[in-house]
Motif scaffolding. Sequence first.
Motif, PDB file in Angstrom:
ATOM      1  N   THR A 148      86.308  41.063  29.202  1.00  0.00           N
ATOM      2  CA  THR A 148      87.767  41.148  29.308  1.00  0.00           C
ATOM      3  C   THR A 148      88.397  39.759  29.393  1.00  0.00           C
ATOM      4  O   THR A 148      89.454  39.520  28.803  1.00  0.00           O
ATOM      5  CB  THR A 148      88.153  41.978  30.556  1.00  0.00           C
ATOM      6  OG1 THR A 148      87.477  43.237  30.464  1.00  0.00           O
ATOM      7  CG2 THR A 148      89.636  42.221  30.628  1.00  0.00           C
ATOM      8  N   GLU A 149      87.742  38.847  30.096  1.00  0.00           N
ATOM      9  CA  GLU A 149      88.259  37.481  30.204  1.00  0.00           C
ATOM     10  C   GLU A 149      88.270  36.791  28.847  1.00  0.00           C
ATOM     11  O   GLU A 149      89.205  36.062  28.521  1.00  0.00           O
ATOM     12  CB  GLU A 149      87.428  36.678  31.206  1.00  0.00           C
ATOM     13  CG  GLU A 149      87.585  37.133  32.642  1.00  0.00           C
ATOM     14  CD  GLU A 149      86.565  36.491  33.576  1.00  0.00           C
ATOM     15  OE1 GLU A 149      85.805  35.599  33.145  1.00  0.00           O
ATOM     16  OE2 GLU A 149      86.529  36.899  34.744  1.00  0.00           O
ATOM     17  N   LYS A 153      91.594  35.381  27.003  1.00  0.00           N
ATOM     18  CA  LYS A 153      91.722  33.975  26.586  1.00  0.00           C
ATOM     19  C   LYS A 153      92.032  33.895  25.098  1.00  0.00           C
ATOM     20  O   LYS A 153      92.911  33.126  24.680  1.00  0.00           O
ATOM     21  CB  LYS A 153      90.449  33.200  26.909  1.00  0.00           C
ATOM     22  CG  LYS A 153      90.553  31.736  26.496  1.00  0.00           C
ATOM     23  CD  LYS A 153      89.400  30.908  26.954  1.00  0.00           C
ATOM     24  CE  LYS A 153      89.664  29.453  26.569  1.00  0.00           C
ATOM     25  NZ  LYS A 153      88.695  28.542  27.128  1.00  0.00           N
TER      26      LYS A 153
END
Length: 167
Positions: A148-149, A153
Amino acid sequence: MSNDRAPLYIFNTHVEAEEAIQQLARSGFDVKKLSLVGKGYHSEEHPLGFYTMGDRVKAWGGTGAFWGGIWGLLMAPAVFFLPGLGVVAMAGPFVAALVGALEGAVVVGGISALGAALMEVGVTKDQVMKYETALKVDKYVLIVHGNTEDAAKAHEVLLNSKAWKDE
């Protein structure tokens, strides 16, 4: 690959796709978590070819310089002839999903091998046609793999690019 939905971005030209990948690379994003799929060239006017030299894939003709550059950044370069699409070039983790679909004869219920691979990265059956159609009209599909990060990003970096994201 998991069945979590990988964000996909569609670019109209190889220049836009390359710019987005470069933006991600400059931001520190791990480009090994990116896949690019497209054809975007017409071989009627220019010869087109791909060959290997040691551990490098070389290309010439049409957008050969583009694919050569992309293959220098992303992993697992490949070229396939896919019925209904023609010659499709790609690189990144998505190649493994397509190879798995081709080798496993996952093509069922009217879904192509490309569609089965897209479903493997989390695209719904209803959305498969959207991405196949984009590729048929010479657009480029960028797939962001990871957690998810990573998706967040990439989204932040690509907000100012000429891409649109399928929500």
